[in-house]
Design a protein around this motif. Structure first.
Motif, PDB file in Angstrom:
ATOM      1  N   ASP A 119      43.851  35.295  43.433  1.00 56.83           N
ATOM      2  CA  ASP A 119      43.706  36.497  43.969  1.00 56.83           C
ATOM      3  C   ASP A 119      43.112  36.713  45.234  1.00 56.83           C
ATOM      4  O   ASP A 119      42.175  36.468  45.619  1.00 56.83           O
ATOM      5  CB  ASP A 119      42.915  37.232  42.859  1.00 56.83           C
ATOM      6  CG  ASP A 119      42.636  38.931  42.966  1.00 56.83           C
ATOM      7  OD1 ASP A 119      42.792  39.207  44.159  1.00 56.83           O
ATOM      8  OD2 ASP A 119      42.364  39.520  42.059  1.00 56.83           O
ATOM      9  N   GLN A 121      41.948  39.553  46.809  1.00 52.74           N
ATOM     10  CA  GLN A 121      40.791  40.151  46.977  1.00 52.74           C
ATOM     11  C   GLN A 121      40.772  40.826  48.334  1.00 52.74           C
ATOM     12  O   GLN A 121      39.894  40.829  49.203  1.00 52.74           O
ATOM     13  CB  GLN A 121      39.469  39.400  47.017  1.00 52.74           C
ATOM     14  CG  GLN A 121      39.221  38.551  45.514  1.00 52.74           C
ATOM     15  CD  GLN A 121      39.157  39.326  44.497  1.00 52.74           C
ATOM     16  OE1 GLN A 121      38.947  40.499  44.449  1.00 52.74           O
ATOM     17  NE2 GLN A 121      39.018  38.694  43.093  1.00 52.74           N
ATOM     18  N   ARG A 126      35.504  43.321  48.906  1.00 54.43           N
ATOM     19  CA  ARG A 126      35.365  42.059  47.767  1.00 54.43           C
ATOM     20  C   ARG A 126      35.581  40.743  48.407  1.00 54.43           C
ATOM     21  O   ARG A 126      35.997  39.845  47.847  1.00 54.43           O
ATOM     22  CB  ARG A 126      36.555  42.298  46.910  1.00 54.43           C
ATOM     23  CG  ARG A 126      36.496  43.571  45.973  1.00 54.43           C
ATOM     24  CD  ARG A 126      37.569  43.644  44.770  1.00 54.43           C
ATOM     25  NE  ARG A 126      37.436  42.683  43.924  1.00 54.43           N
ATOM     26  CZ  ARG A 126      36.767  42.250  42.884  1.00 54.43           C
ATOM     27  NH1 ARG A 126      35.832  43.372  42.754  1.00 54.43           N
ATOM     28  NH2 ARG A 126      36.780  41.432  42.022  1.00 54.43           N
ATOM     29  N   GLU A 127      35.283  40.660  49.896  1.00 54.16           N
ATOM     30  CA  GLU A 127      35.395  39.406  50.505  1.00 54.16           C
ATOM     31  C   GLU A 127      34.489  38.433  49.849  1.00 54.16           C
ATOM     32  O   GLU A 127      35.119  37.225  49.971  1.00 54.16           O
ATOM     33  CB  GLU A 127      34.980  39.753  52.038  1.00 54.16           C
ATOM     34  CG  GLU A 127      34.835  38.365  52.772  1.00 54.16           C
ATOM     35  CD  GLU A 127      34.330  38.554  54.361  1.00 54.16           C
ATOM     36  OE1 GLU A 127      34.422  37.741  55.169  1.00 54.16           O
ATOM     37  OE2 GLU A 127      33.876  39.804  54.674  1.00 54.16           O
ATOM     38  N   LYS A 129      34.498  37.588  47.115  1.00 52.96           N
ATOM     39  CA  LYS A 129      35.003  36.992  46.051  1.00 52.96           C
ATOM     40  C   LYS A 129      36.242  36.172  46.530  1.00 52.96           C
ATOM     41  O   LYS A 129      37.056  35.483  45.693  1.00 52.96           O
ATOM     42  CB  LYS A 129      35.822  38.153  45.020  1.00 52.96           C
ATOM     43  CG  LYS A 129      34.635  38.845  44.326  1.00 52.96           C
ATOM     44  CD  LYS A 129      34.196  38.357  43.153  1.00 52.96           C
ATOM     45  CE  LYS A 129      33.093  38.864  42.592  1.00 52.96           C
ATOM     46  NZ  LYS A 129      32.508  38.186  41.193  1.00 52.96           N
ATOM     47  N   ARG A 130      36.860  36.344  47.697  1.00 53.28           N
ATOM     48  CA  ARG A 130      37.861  35.730  48.220  1.00 53.28           C
ATOM     49  C   ARG A 130      37.643  34.097  48.147  1.00 53.28           C
ATOM     50  O   ARG A 130      36.315  33.596  48.907  1.00 53.28           O
ATOM     51  CB  ARG A 130      38.088  35.929  49.795  1.00 53.28           C
ATOM     52  CG  ARG A 130      38.701  37.301  49.798  1.00 53.28           C
ATOM     53  CD  ARG A 130      38.726  37.766  51.201  1.00 53.28           C
ATOM     54  NE  ARG A 130      38.980  39.085  51.315  1.00 53.28           N
ATOM     55  CZ  ARG A 130      38.869  40.222  52.246  1.00 53.28           C
ATOM     56  NH1 ARG A 130      38.721  39.357  53.570  1.00 53.28           N
ATOM     57  NH2 ARG A 130      39.072  41.248  52.366  1.00 53.28           N
TER      58      ARG A 130
END
Length: 218
Positions: A119, A121, A126-127, A129-130
């Motif tokens: 994903d 992101q 939502r960085e 979550k990358r």
């Protein structure tokens, strides 16, 4: 959750090649010896989905151990079941949140990491979550042994460029990179492995990005 997903979740609990959540913590530093019963190198695929890369790499390299990591058990089910049906003993799956990877792998335990079509992101919020942000890269550096490689395949150009930026900021050595894998001369038996999602992207003529790097200079 639908009945089919529930069935698959229940079934992976009976698979010898699947380790879930806290049960995997006891294998930290012992994956080769305890789980695979050998001393072969460990290769990890993160966000493995249905496990196509994990399983096919295991077929190509029987002298290595392969672990697919994902949180969605109904996806892991497919790869794990294929490995069982085909008698592929050098492949396993670990169902955890990837951000907890340091609880499951010891320093220098892994020889190579693959990230395949995660994903992206894309939202700025939502960085964190990358899977190639600086925090995650620090975790990978810890579990990779000296000379270990990172590999990313993605259809998302923004995520690919973000990853290249992080590699550049950290001064990491890039060994291979292309923004259009299947129109390059790089494709071999490893890079030609295609996941479920990759096949969908290729069907609509989407370019596939690939980069291979390491942490040797940190």
């Amino acid at each position: 959750m639908g009945k089919d997903k529930l069935r698959k979740f229940a079934e992976i609990g009976t698979f010898d090649n699947v380790v879930e959540l806290d049960a995997g913590k006891a294998l930290k530093g012992q994956w080769a010896k305890t789980h695979f019963k050998n001393d072969n190198p460990i290769v990890v695929e993160l966000a493995c989905g249905k496990g196509e890369y994990t399983v096919n790499l295991a077929k190509l390299f029987p002298e290595k151990n392969f672990i697919g990591v994902d949180y969605k058990g109904n996806r892991i089910w497919r790869g794990a079941k294929t490995a069982i049906e085909e008698g592929i003993s050098n492949v396993g799956f670990l169902r955890i949140q990837i951000e907890t990877i340091l609880e499951y792998f010891a320093e220098n335990e892994v020889s190579e990491i693959w990230i395949t079509f995660p994903d992206p992101q894309p939202q700025d919020s939502r960085e964190k979550k990358r899977l190639t942000n600086p925090t995650f890269l620090g975790r990978y550096k810890f579990v990779l042994n000296d000379g270990g490689f990172m590999n990313l395949k993605t259809d998302n150009d923004g995520f690919y460029n973000y990853t290249l930026e992080q590699i550049e900021i950290l001064g990491l050595p890039k060994h291979v990179e292309t923004a259009d894998l299947y129109h390059s001369d790089l494709v071999d038996e490893v890079l030609s492995i295609k996941t479920y999602y990759e096949k969908k992207y290729l069907a609509v003529d989407k370019n596939i990005n690939y980069v291979k790097w390491s942490f040797d200079q940190i």
